[in-house]
Structures are given as structure tokens and as C-alpha cells.
Design an enzyme around this catalytic site. Structure first.
Site, PDB file in Angstrom:
ATOM      1  N   GLY A   1      -5.426  23.719  43.535  1.00 11.54           N
ATOM      2  CA  GLY A   1      -4.578  23.240  42.452  1.00 11.54           C
ATOM      3  C   GLY A   1      -3.382  24.128  42.171  1.00 11.54           C
ATOM      4  O   GLY A   1      -2.864  24.102  41.044  1.00 11.54           O
TER       5      GLY A   1
ATOM      6  N   SER B   1      -6.838  28.686  38.834  1.00  8.09           N
ATOM      7  CA  SER B   1      -6.501  27.310  39.192  1.00  8.09           C
ATOM      8  C   SER B   1      -7.764  26.508  39.441  1.00  8.09           C
ATOM      9  O   SER B   1      -8.835  27.068  39.714  1.00  8.09           O
ATOM     10  CB  SER B   1      -5.650  27.292  40.462  1.00  8.09           C
ATOM     11  OG  SER B   1      -6.446  27.579  41.613  1.00  8.09           O
ATOM     12  N   ASP B   2      -7.633  25.196  39.353  1.00 12.82           N
ATOM     13  CA  ASP B   2      -8.657  24.348  39.949  1.00 12.82           C
ATOM     14  C   ASP B   2      -8.525  24.492  41.467  1.00 12.82           C
ATOM     15  O   ASP B   2      -7.526  24.992  41.979  1.00 12.82           O
ATOM     16  CB  ASP B   2      -8.477  22.896  39.503  1.00 12.82           C
ATOM     17  CG  ASP B   2      -9.771  22.098  39.578  1.00 12.82           C
ATOM     18  OD1 ASP B   2     -10.684  22.501  40.332  1.00 12.82           O
ATOM     19  OD2 ASP B   2      -9.886  21.074  38.897  1.00 12.82           O
ATOM     20  N   TRP B   3      -9.546  24.046  42.184  1.00 21.96           N
ATOM     21  CA  TRP B   3      -9.610  24.295  43.620  1.00 21.96           C
ATOM     22  C   TRP B   3      -8.525  23.482  44.340  1.00 21.96           C
ATOM     23  O   TRP B   3      -8.483  22.255  44.223  1.00 21.96           O
ATOM     24  CB  TRP B   3     -11.011  23.962  44.134  1.00 21.96           C
ATOM     25  CG  TRP B   3     -11.958  25.132  44.130  1.00 21.96           C
ATOM     26  CD1 TRP B   3     -12.781  25.502  45.154  1.00 21.96           C
ATOM     27  CD2 TRP B   3     -12.192  26.103  43.085  1.00 21.96           C
ATOM     28  NE1 TRP B   3     -13.496  26.640  44.814  1.00 21.96           N
ATOM     29  CE2 TRP B   3     -13.159  27.029  43.547  1.00 21.96           C
ATOM     30  CE3 TRP B   3     -11.677  26.289  41.808  1.00 21.96           C
ATOM     31  CZ2 TRP B   3     -13.619  28.101  42.795  1.00 21.96           C
ATOM     32  CZ3 TRP B   3     -12.129  27.355  41.045  1.00 21.96           C
ATOM     33  CH2 TRP B   3     -13.089  28.249  41.540  1.00 21.96           C
TER      34      TRP B   3
END
Length: 848
Positions: free
Chosen positions: A230, A226-228
Site C-alpha cells: 500500500g 502501510s497496508d501490505w
């Protein structure tokens, strides 16, 4: 089964279910969770894409900063991108980093996108080709690339919730295509999901995108993270194929995942599938030989500095040289350097791409060094300011022992008299819980603080010696999360404790700084500067562990009229004026889209008045994406410099003084006005509709749209001048094979007087298509180096995608029978050769 898959399976077999669950979320900001009893180490991640920050936003180890991605994209040079990837791999190894969170290949729908500078191009082929070379270079050093942000993460407004409403055809042909190219040509070991939704579903829980398209159609074998912050679901993200939640500690997994298992919303085999992918990435980390939990260092060699300088020079695009003013010669004896971007080194855009450079060379420094070689005199003045926040203190501050930077102290209880000039604190401050030196004045304290000694709620003192480099009145400004006060030589000059400013929860979008003007400061005199912060109103509200943000800046306070008058006077008395303008990391940054394309402050007026004062003016615009240029018809010499990294000043000077013949080409279209951009008005906060952004332009992104609408841009895609001229001839197009391969051959000759490099671009048109298509699309390119008078034969090989479109009715790619136009040119608008070829029989396919 590949050996890495066998290794991952063997390790997986040793783990119990709680241990497998542990692997599926991060350990803090930059590491994965270890399972020591099973021999599973903790991998280290680091932000990119134009450098390797390491494990700390705050107090990080300095790193090399390469040109921003739009600059690297403007080189159209895959060999250079490969070398940059290799150098970033070396830096990762120096920082004991196993996974670099780069490159970014999102499409620039609009000039206003806050992270537009992080991607290579508006065109999916150029984006994917440069990214593939970058990935191959990086992974040749044993470091995993993480191509991002998958997919349609093309604006910052409401980026965690907005739904990108995009047709399947546009998704396939434009937005997914650079990822698909990278998977095919570079095999990245990791992919990062976007924050946003696509057609209503968050990508981090979109099974169709992650499993059906990425893994099944394309055959992607790597890990998906994931993005942070996210990840927004437990069961959904696991079932969709999201392997790793970052950062830690987990919010959506951990105990929540254990509960989902009890309810049989997920099954043990789902956990095994996700954990196996994390272990597969760990196998790459083990094979690299990069130590786990190793030290962090920097790389600084003559070879690296030369690569940084080459990359900076090759990112410069010459847009106008109507009078032949460039390159400057030894006949130039008096040079005026003017502009808000001349003295500071604007190395990169803002947000996660920004880092602490090992060193920087500003445009002014680069011109001074080059001018000394030719015996020219240089005078500098700012002319006009353009900052959003006051320029950082960094070059003007030193600790009490003379070392660069400042000294910071942290207390877990409020010291008596801390916020005021009370002698109880000033004379006998209590011992801090922890202290540290710091090199900078932009302290984003989400990491780098000893959490074993410093509580989340704390009191912080930042102490330094501030030494102005010019006589006069100085504006000093700060931005803090919480309450604070600023002291100069023991006196409060800014009070942020009586009425503390509103708390900003997100470090990438701070409110305006609070400023004051201090009169009569002397150049070279050191002044004691202190900033004291009480973060007790901020820390409990922060959405993630963070001790707060401190940003401090200063600049000589100038009267706007007097500053322009001085610039005009300098220009008049000089042989040549070099005017360096543009944006910076405050205007172009993660977390915020730009409100408009305008250059800030009085920049446009400054340019017009300097041009009137001295027609021999070189205007250098520095920005990551297009800006408005209302004076374009007044200027005869214009360059686009993007953000050039450590060596931006020397790279620019090499082009200005002719050490390097410019060869850059615009990787994105510069419109005459914002309203001409194909995404207008469906972009950002003005374009959203009930949490949705409609990609109304469909496949007609960038130059595709300008051409179909017969709308002339300011500067077209692929455009860039040289100090040489190039002639194209002898076009030959081979027949198309049954599987869609063919070749385009031609000759290029340097008709100029100096060595030069030309980017030849191959476009394909499909006038007989059964569906609407762009008038032409970039399908290949090559960069050719030629001596004066030299001619070379060039061959560009193309594949089935050069002919195809995506038919969403059947869910497949189609190459239709018929004739195709082949156009070869120096830009999308400068076609030199035209031919055609024919596909005898229609064919279709799915996957790669």
C-alpha cells in the site's frame, strides 16, 4: 522525553544512513528488517482481527478464532472486548508475535462491503469504544495493537486506487472519530494506513492526515505502517509521515530512497524521523519479553475455551421470539436441524481475517450436545446449498498415516508424465525438492514454503485420503493458479491442463472452481485423491512472491427439489426445526464486495417452505453484515448469529437452550432493502465515478440516515431482545460543566423471570443546532446484569463530544449554547426515558 523515546534516540545514534533506510521497509511478509551490528532485532507481525494467524497463510500454526468484529460489537460489552484483547495477547506471545494487525474500525457504509464483518459498528462511538477496550487488553500483554485502516477504506472495489470523496465534517465526525477515540482512550502503538485515496490523495502519502491530524492534533506518538503493498511513492510517503513500508523486500524505498536522498527530495532528518518511530515500536517489543525469531505455538486451556464460548453466545442477537418458543426446554423431544450453515463451522469472514482454528464446533455439533442433555432426538439435512465455492475438504481428508490433512511435494523441474496417468511418474516419481504435510485444503502459498529449496516456478502434488461422510454422488471442485489435474483413485476426474483456466493474480478473488460429480461414493470409504499443479504460467505474473493457490472442496450432490422436500419432511415430523442459513467466508471477504444483499441459492425458498411445514421453526441467520429477509413476516423466531469463531456452535446452543440469556444488540442497521441504505447508489463498482466514490450521505450514516428520512428499517440499530424484560425509570441529567462534562443517571429493573443483561443506550439530540444534525446520536452505553426483580441505578458519564459537531468552516469542534435532549433507550428506536440539559456558553476546540 519518555524512556522509550530516549532508547530509540540512543539506538538511532548508532546507525548510519543506509542502516536507517533499511529499517523503513519490511523483511518478507511478517517481519521488520534487523540491523544486527547495532543490536536492532526483527519484529514479528501477524494478521488479526479475530485471531492470530502467525507468520504463515500456508501451513500456519492453528489459532483460536474469536467472533468476527460485528459479533463482538453486538455484545456492547467493553469488559468482554478487553478480555478478548488479553486472550489475543496471550496467543501473540505463544506465536512470538510483537505486533497484531488489529483492530479494524472502518465504518460500514453499506451492507455490501466485503470487509464489513471486520469492524465493530456503523456508529463511530461504539466502534471506538469496543476498539479501545480491545487495544487496552491486547497491549496489557505487551503486544502492540495496529488500529486500521486509516481512513475511509470502506469498500473493496478498486481499493488501491479509489478516492473516497468525503466532506471534512463527515470525515471528522464519522470516519476519523473511532481512530480518535482509540488514540485518546487506548494509545495504540501502531496505526496502519488505508490503501485508498481520500479526496484525491493516497492516505500513505497524505501529510495532512498523518502529520497534521494524527500526530499534531491528536498527539499520536506511535508508528505508522502501510497496508501490505500500500505504498505508491518514495518521497511522498516519507514526507507525509509513513514510517514503515510493508511487506518486504521494498519497492518504494531501499535504493529508490537512496536516490531521492541524492536528489535532496528527502533529507537525512526525514529518514531520522521515520526510523525513530520504527525504533520506538521496537522498544515496546523489547519491553514485552517476547522472544525475537521465537517459536510459534497455540493456546488451548479450559479458561480460553470458556471465553470463546461466552464471546460466541454474547454475539448472538435475538430478533424475534413472538411465540416464546425460546428458550427450548426438556419438553422438546424431536429436533430437525436444517440448513447450509448448520453442519460446517463458519467461524469468520474471508481474507486476511481468516485463519486455521485450533478446533471448531459447528451449530449442528452444538445442538447435538445440548439435545443430548435434555434427551432430545436430532435429525439433520442440508435442505439447500448456498456455497460460492464447494465447502473445503478439511473435515473429510487424512494423510496415509491417518493424520488429518494431506501431503504436498514440490519439484523444480517437470517430472515425466506428471500431468497425466503416465506410469513413468505414478510408479517411480523422482524425489521432490521439498515436501510437507498440511492440515487444510485451502493452500495460499505466499509463505510457508522453503524458498531455499523450492523455485518460484515449480510443480506441486497434493495427496490425501478422501472419506465421504454420506453415501451418494459427490461434487468435487478445485481452483488452482496455473495448470492442474485432479485424480481420484488414479483416474483423472478434472482436467485443467489441456485448457488451463485464466490466471488469477490476486489470491483473495479466485474465479469459480471447476467441478465434477463422482457417482456412487460410499460413506466411510477412503479414496485416493491427488491434485497436481504446474504453476509456470502463474509464478512469473504474480505481483508478489507466491508459489500459487490450491483450493479443493466437496459436498454430496443433491437434487434441489429433493433436498427441500426432505427438509420439509424432517420439519413436519419434529417438535422444533432449527434452520441455520446465511453467508460464509466466500461471500464476505477481503478483495470483493457483495453484489447484493440476497441470501444465496434457494435459501429463501427453503426458509418459507420449512416455516409452512412447521411454525415452530427457529431461523438462525449467520452473516457478518445485513442480508435481505423477505420472509420476515412469516417467521416468529429469528436470531442473528454473525460469525462466532471456534465455539460458535456451543455459543448458539447455549442461547437456544437457555443456558445463556441473549443480550446482544445490533451494531448496525438492517435495512428492508438495499435501496434504503444511505450509501445507495454511491458504493462499489456501480457507484464509482472516474475513480471516485462520493460519500453523498455525509454525516447521515446508518441509523442517522433512516431517522432523518423517516424510513423504517427492518431492524434498527441497537435492537435485540432478551428472555427477560426491562423497565427504565428515574432519569436524572446533571448540569453541563463549562468544559462540557455531564452525567446521565437512571434505574433499570428486570421485570422478567430469569437473570438477564440489558444494554442501555444514551442518545443526545441538538434541536437548536446552527448546522444540520442527526435527530439523535449514540453518546454512551452501559451493560447491566440483573436478577429477576432486581433494580440497579446506572450512571453514564458524557463529555464535550456528546454535544459537539465539527465546523469545517473554522476547522474546529463546536459545542453550542442551548438545550440538548437526552434520550435513554433499549435501541435507537425504543426510547424509554427523555430529558434535557443546557449548555450555558458556546465553546470550541481543536485536537483531543
Amino acid at each position: 522525553m519518555a524512556s522509550s523515546d530516549r532508547d530509540a534516540s540512543a539506538t538511532l545514534a548508532k546507525l548510519n544512513l543506509p542502516q536507517k533506510i533499511k529499517l523503513l521497509s519490511g523483511l518478507g511478509w511478517w517481519h521488520t528488517e534487523p540491523v544486527h551490528e547495532a543490536g536492532v532485532q526483527s519484529m514479528r507481525f501477524s494478521d488479526g482481527p479475530n485471531g492470530v494467524r502467525g507468520t504463515r497463510f500456508f501451513n500456519g500454526v492453528p489459532s483460536s478464532c474469536f467472533p468476527a468484529s460485528t459479533g463482538l460489537g453486538s455484545s456492547f460489552d467493553v469488559e468482554l472486548a478487553h478480555k478478548v484483547g488479553e486472550a489475543l495477547g496471550d496467543e501473540c506471545r505463544a506465536k512470538s508475535t510483537h505486533v497484531l494487525l488489529a483492530p479494524t474500525v472502518n465504518i460500514q457504509r453499506s451492507p455490501l462491503g466485503g470487509r464489513g464483518f471486520e469492524s465493530f459498528s456503523e456508529d463511530p462511538l461504539l466502534n471506538g469504544a469496543v476498539a479501545s477496550a480491545y487495544i487496552n487488553g491486547l497491549q496489557s500483554k505487551g503486544v502492540s495493537a495496529t488500529i486500521k485502516h486509516f481512513v475511509a477504506n470502506d469498500q473493496e472495489f478498486e481499493r488501491m486506487s479509489i478516492s473516497s470523496e468525503v466532506s471534512e465534517r463527515a470525515l471528522r465526525e464519522i470516519y476519523l472519530r473511532p481512530f480518535q477515540l482509540a488514540v485518546k482512550d487506548a494509545n495504540p502503538w501502531a496505526i496502519m494506513t488505508a490503501y485508498n485515496r481520500v479526496n484525491g490523495t493516497h492516505v500513505s502519502e497524505d501529510k495532512r492526515l498523518l502529520e497534521d491530524v494524527l500526530r499534531k492534533e491528536w498527539g499520536f506518538k506511535g508508528m505508522v505502517m502501510s497496508d501490505w503493498i500500500g505504498v505508491y511513492s518514495t518521497t511522498g510517503s516519507i514526507k507525509a509521515g509513513l514510517d514503515l513500508e510493508m511487506p518486504g523486500p521494498s519497492v518504494m524505498r531501499g535504493k529508490a530512497l537512496e536516490r531521492a536522498l541524492i536528489a535532496q527530495k528527502v533529507l537525512p532528518r526525514d529518514i531520522d524521523e521515520r526510523a525513530a518511530k520504527v525504533l520506538g515500536l521496537l522498544d515496546h517489543a523489547r519491553a514485552s519479553g517476547i522472544p525475537f525469531n521465537g517459536p510459534e505455538g497455540s493456546v488451548d486451556t479450559p479458561e480460553l475455551r470458556q471465553l470463546l464460548r461466552t464471546a460466541a453466545a454474547d454475539s448472538v442477537v435475538l430478533l424475534k421470539n413472538e411465540k416464546g418458543l425460546l428458550p427450548l426446554t426438556n419438553q422438546t423431544k424431536k429436533i430437525a436441524v436444517i440448513g447450509p450453515n448448520a453442519k460446517p463451522a463458519m467461524t469468520s469472514g474471508g481474507g486476511s481475517a481468516r485463519l486455521l482454528s485450533t478446533y471448531t464446533v459447528s451449530p449442528l455439533q452444538g445442538v447435538l450436545a445440548a439435545a443430548e442433555e435434555v434427551g432430545a432426538e436430532v435429525k439433520y439435512t442440508v435442505g439447500a446449498t448456498s456455497h460460492k465455492y464447494l465447502p473445503l475438504l478439511d473435515p473429510l481428508i487424512r494423510q496415509s498415516d491417518g493424520q488429518p490433512g494431506a501431503f504436498m511435494e514440490f519439484w523444480n523441474q517437470p517430472p515425466p508424465g506428471f500431468m497425466k496417468t503416465d506410469p513413468d511418474f505414478n510408479l517411480t516419481p523422482p524425489a521432490p525438492a521439498w515436501s510437507t504435510p498440511t492440515l487444510g485444503s485451502n493452500c495460499i502459498m505466499i509463505d510457508g514454503v522453503d524458498e531455499t529449496k523450492v523455485d518460484p516456478v515449480c510443480w506441486i502434488r497434493y495427496s490425501t485420503k478422501f472419506t465421504p461422510d454420506e453415501d451418494g454422488d459427490w461434487a468435487i471442485g478445485v481452483n488452482v493458479t496455473g495448470a492442474g489435474n485432479v485424480f481420484l483413485d488414479g483416474k483423472i476426474i478434472i482436467d485443467l491442463s489441456t485448457n488451463p483456466p485464466p490466471v488469477s493474480l490476486f489470491t483473495g478473488s479466485l474465479p469459480p472452481d471447476t467441478r465434477t460429480v463422482v457417482n456412487g461414493l460410499k460413506a466411510g470409504q477412503a479414496y485416493d485423491l491427488e491434485i497436481r499443479i504446474d504453476n509456470s504460467t502463474y509464478a512469473p505474473l504474480s505481483p508478489f512472491p507466491c508459489w500459487g493457490v490450491l483450493r479443493a472442496g466437496a459436498i454430496r450432490d443433491v437434487n434441489p427439489e429433493a433436498a427441500i422436500e426432505e427438509a420439509v419432511a424432517f420439519a413436519k415430523e419434529s417438535d422444533v426445526a432449527i434452520l441455520v442459513i446465511g453467508l460464509n467466508h466466500d461471500w464476505e471477504t477481503e478483495g470483493d464486495d457483495r453484489a447484493n444483499m440476497e441470501l444465496p441459492g434457494l435459501t429463501n425458498r427453503l426458509v418459507s417452505e420449512v416455516l409452512s411445514a412447521n411454525p415452530n421453526t427457529v431461523v438462525v441467520n449467520q452473516s457478518g453484515t445485513p442480508v435481505g429477509i423477505p420472509w420476515v413476516n412469516e417467521v416468529a423466531t429469528l436470531l442473528q448469529a454473525f460469525y462466532g469463531g471456534n465455539e460458535l456452535g456451543n455459543g448458539l446452543a447455549d442461547v437456544l437452550f437457555g443456558k445463556v440469556n441473549p443480550s446482544g444488540k445490533l451494531p448496525l442497521t438492517f435495512p428492508k432493502r438495499l435501496e434504503d441504505n444511505p450509501s445507495y447508489p454511491s458504493f462499489g463498482n456501480k457507484g464509482q465515478e472516474a475513480g471516485k466514490i462520493h460519500y453523498n450521505e455525509g454525516i447521515f450514516v446508518g441509523y442517522r440516515s433512516y431517522e432523518i428520512r423517516k424510513l423504517d428499517p427492518l431492524f434498527p440499530f441497537g435492537f435485540g431482545l432478551s428472555y427477560s424484560q426491562f423497565e427504565y425509570s428515574d432519569l436524572e441529567v446533571s448540569p453541563i460543566s463549562s468544559s462540557g462534562e455531564f452525567a446521565v443517571s437512571f434505574k433499570i429493573r428486570n421485570t422478567g423471570k430469569i437473570e438477564g443483561r440489558e444494554v442501555a443506550q444514551v442518545y443526545v439530540s441538538d434541536p437548536q443546532s446552527s448546522l444540520p444534525r442527526a435527530l439523535k446520536e449514540l453518546r454512551g452505553f452501559t451493560k447491566v446484569q440483573l436478577q429477576p426483580g432486581e433494580s440497579k441505578s446506572v450512571k453514564v458519564s458524557l463529555d464535550k463530544y456528546a454535544l459537539s459537531f465539527y465546523d469545517e468552516r473554522d476547522g474546529q469542534w463546536v459545542a453550542e449554547q442551548g438545550s440538548f435532549g437526552v434520550l435513554v433507550g433499549s435501541s435507537s428506536a425504543d426510547i424509554r426515558l427523555q430529558g434535557e440539559t443546557k449548555l450555558e456558553k458556546t465553546f470550541t476546540w481543536r485536537g483531543l
